[in-house]
Enzyme design. Structure first.
Site, PDB file in Angstrom:
ATOM      1  N   GLU A   1       9.187  -4.282  10.406  1.00 43.61           N
ATOM      2  CA  GLU A   1       9.564  -2.953   9.920  1.00 43.61           C
ATOM      3  C   GLU A   1      10.016  -2.053  11.072  1.00 43.61           C
ATOM      4  O   GLU A   1       9.304  -1.913  12.086  1.00 43.61           O
ATOM      5  CB  GLU A   1       8.363  -2.313   9.195  1.00 43.61           C
ATOM      6  CG  GLU A   1       8.673  -0.927   8.655  1.00 43.61           C
ATOM      7  CD  GLU A   1       7.685  -0.436   7.594  1.00 43.61           C
ATOM      8  OE1 GLU A   1       6.784  -1.210   7.203  1.00 43.61           O
ATOM      9  OE2 GLU A   1       7.823   0.721   7.176  1.00 43.61           O
TER      10      GLU A   1
ATOM     11  N   ASP B   1       0.833  -1.209   0.000  1.00 38.81           N
ATOM     12  CA  ASP B   1       0.000   0.000   0.000  1.00 38.81           C
ATOM     13  C   ASP B   1       0.867   1.260   0.000  1.00 38.81           C
ATOM     14  O   ASP B   1       0.361   2.374  -0.153  1.00 38.81           O
ATOM     15  CB  ASP B   1      -1.015  -0.010   1.153  1.00 38.81           C
ATOM     16  CG  ASP B   1      -0.366  -0.079   2.520  1.00 38.81           C
ATOM     17  OD1 ASP B   1       0.882  -0.130   2.599  1.00 38.81           O
ATOM     18  OD2 ASP B   1      -1.112  -0.080   3.527  1.00 38.81           O
ATOM     19  N   SER B   2       2.199   1.084   0.083  1.00 33.44           N
ATOM     20  CA  SER B   2       3.109   2.217  -0.103  1.00 33.44           C
ATOM     21  C   SER B   2       2.975   2.792  -1.506  1.00 33.44           C
ATOM     22  O   SER B   2       3.490   3.879  -1.788  1.00 33.44           O
ATOM     23  CB  SER B   2       4.561   1.789   0.130  1.00 33.44           C
ATOM     24  OG  SER B   2       4.917   0.753  -0.767  1.00 33.44           O
TER      25      SER B   2
ATOM     26  N   LYS C   1      -1.052  -9.579   2.489  1.00 31.12           N
ATOM     27  CA  LYS C   1      -0.354  -9.137   3.703  1.00 31.12           C
ATOM     28  C   LYS C   1      -1.254  -8.188   4.475  1.00 31.12           C
ATOM     29  O   LYS C   1      -1.925  -7.343   3.872  1.00 31.12           O
ATOM     30  CB  LYS C   1       0.959  -8.442   3.333  1.00 31.12           C
ATOM     31  CG  LYS C   1       1.665  -7.821   4.545  1.00 31.12           C
ATOM     32  CD  LYS C   1       3.087  -7.406   4.235  1.00 31.12           C
ATOM     33  CE  LYS C   1       3.250  -6.064   3.602  1.00 31.12           C
ATOM     34  NZ  LYS C   1       2.697  -4.934   4.395  1.00 31.12           N
TER      35      LYS C   1
ATOM     36  N   ASP D   1      -0.991  -6.141  -0.550  1.00 26.16           N
ATOM     37  CA  ASP D   1      -1.308  -5.572   0.761  1.00 26.16           C
ATOM     38  C   ASP D   1      -2.805  -5.375   0.906  1.00 26.16           C
ATOM     39  O   ASP D   1      -3.472  -4.908  -0.028  1.00 26.16           O
ATOM     40  CB  ASP D   1      -0.648  -4.187   0.878  1.00 26.16           C
ATOM     41  CG  ASP D   1       0.455  -4.153   1.907  1.00 26.16           C
ATOM     42  OD1 ASP D   1       0.575  -5.106   2.713  1.00 26.16           O
ATOM     43  OD2 ASP D   1       1.213  -3.173   1.900  1.00 26.16           O
TER      44      ASP D   1
ATOM     45  N   GLU E   1      -1.395  -5.758   8.257  1.00 30.96           N
ATOM     46  CA  GLU E   1      -0.561  -5.179   9.310  1.00 30.96           C
ATOM     47  C   GLU E   1      -1.134  -5.477  10.696  1.00 30.96           C
ATOM     48  O   GLU E   1      -2.356  -5.511  10.883  1.00 30.96           O
ATOM     49  CB  GLU E   1      -0.473  -3.656   9.122  1.00 30.96           C
ATOM     50  CG  GLU E   1       0.234  -3.242   7.843  1.00 30.96           C
ATOM     51  CD  GLU E   1       0.436  -1.736   7.743  1.00 30.96           C
ATOM     52  OE1 GLU E   1       0.081  -0.991   8.693  1.00 30.96           O
ATOM     53  OE2 GLU E   1       0.954  -1.295   6.700  1.00 30.96           O
TER      54      GLU E   1
HETATM   55  O1  KIV Z   1       3.538  -1.135   1.616  1.00 29.15           O
HETATM   56  C1  KIV Z   1       4.709  -1.542   1.585  1.00 29.15           C
HETATM   57  O2  KIV Z   1       5.485  -1.251   0.681  1.00 29.15           O
HETATM   58  C2  KIV Z   1       5.146  -2.418   2.674  1.00 29.15           C
HETATM   59  C3  KIV Z   1       6.611  -2.691   2.763  1.00 29.15           C
HETATM   60  C4  KIV Z   1       7.290  -1.514   3.325  1.00 29.15           C
HETATM   61  C5  KIV Z   1       6.900  -3.921   3.520  1.00 29.15           C
HETATM   62  O3  KIV Z   1       4.363  -2.846   3.453  1.00 29.15           O
END
Ligand code: KIV
Length: 313
Positions: free
Chosen positions: A214, A78-79, A147, A117, A149
């Site tokens: 992280e 989600d970055s 993934k 994500d 969090e």
């Molecule tokens: O969103 C992302 O890019 C991440 C990584 C920093 C692991 O979760």
């Protein structure tokens, strides 16, 4: 390039891909290159044997190039909110946006395990939401794992029970930035470090097959890596993790602004891209682009016909 159609070899003009095996689902008469994907059991078996490499991707080219570079895991993180959408943080990315980008990245991941994500709000309200949205990322987006969090063993086990492999993520989980009061290193105090260690074990017990850590001290990264049987992937969590991940825009030199301490820039693509576009602009302004060899040849007689038409008004 076909001189008559201008086809660049990327398609037949009717939307069908012309590259063999591009989709992996070949239709009749179309050659198919079998995809030999990295599997979840292979990733789990890598622990203690070899270090895993993960990078983020936001679309087909970034995923294809990461895959071609031989990474094990491609994460549609989600970055991408910051890396591709110009947002200030990850919180505003929607499920529809994640599905859209995951689908593009899935087209480029020929071998690497593609993980998507789960965005903020897609799993926090209920376990049912978590399962539904994980299934969207797999079914509509083409991810092969998701993934999420934080310490969410209930959601992890329910998604796992639905047949979707789950990656957990602890430490500085950016979707909780407001709760943390900023992007701060986590697990610095012994009490918090022990909580994170316990959470890592519980997420493993709930069925997570991989754990992203992280922005935690290296000693805690090492302790968690030794405490769990699943591989850990660090991003600012020290060298003892079973693998490492970086956001592609950071490692390629495409991200602006102050970067976290853990970022190593392996290229300065912003400079390369800007210089290329400046050179193109200069050529266009000087009339130096396109050259003859960059034009389709005029068919014999066409120039005369066109000139006659113009002359006749
Ligand atoms: O969103 C992302 O890019 C991440 C990584 C920093 C692991 O979760």
């Amino acid at each position: 390039m076909d001189e008559k159609t201008g086809d660049r070899g990327r398609g037949t003009g009717d939307g069908a891909p012309s590259r063999p095996g591009k989709t992996g689902n070949g239709t009749a008469g179309q050659a198919v290159e079998p995809r030999a994907f990295v599997t979840v059991p292979e990733v789990m078996a890598a622990k203690g044997v070899r270090r895993l490499v993960m990078v983020t991707a936001t679309d087909e080219p970034s995923s294809r190039l990461a895959d071609a570079a031989g990474v094990d895991l491609v994460l549609v993180g989600d970055s991408l909110a910051m890396a591709a959408l110009g947002r200030a943080d990850t919180l505003s990315v929607t499920m529809d946006e994640m599905v859209h980008h995951t689908r593009a990245a899935a087209a480029g991941a020929r071998r690497a395990l593609l993980i998507a994500d789960m965005p903020f709000g897609s799993y926090q309200a209920s376990v049912a939401d978590a399962v539904r949205n994980a299934c969207r990322l797999v079914g509509e987006g083409g991810a092969r794992a998701v993934k999420l969090e934080g310490h969410r063993p209930g959601e992890v086990s329910a998604i796992r029970a639905a047949g979707v492999p789950v990656v957990a993520h602890l430490g500085l989980t950016p979707q909780s930035v407001h709760a943390f009061g900023g992007y701060r290193v986590q697990g610095r105090e012994a009490e918090q470090a022990l909580v994170l260690l316990g959470q890592a074990r519980e997420l493993e017990a709930a069925g997570a097959f991989l754990l992203v850590l992280e922005a935690i001290p290296p000693a805690l990264g090492r302790a968690i890596t030794h405490a769990v049987g699943i591989p850990t992937i660090g991003i600012g969590a020290g060298p003892a993790c079973d693998g490492q991940v970086l956001v592609a825009a950071d490692l390629l030199g495409l991200s602006a602004g102050p970067l976290p301490r853990f970022v190593r820039r392996y290229a300065e693509l912003d400079t390369v891209i800007r210089a290329a576009v400046e050179a193109f602009a200069a050529d266009v302004r000087a009339g130096a682009y396109p050259a003859d060899e960059e034009c389709y040849p005029d068919p014999p007689g066409l120039e005369a016909v066109v000139a006659r038409c113009l002359a006749e008004g």
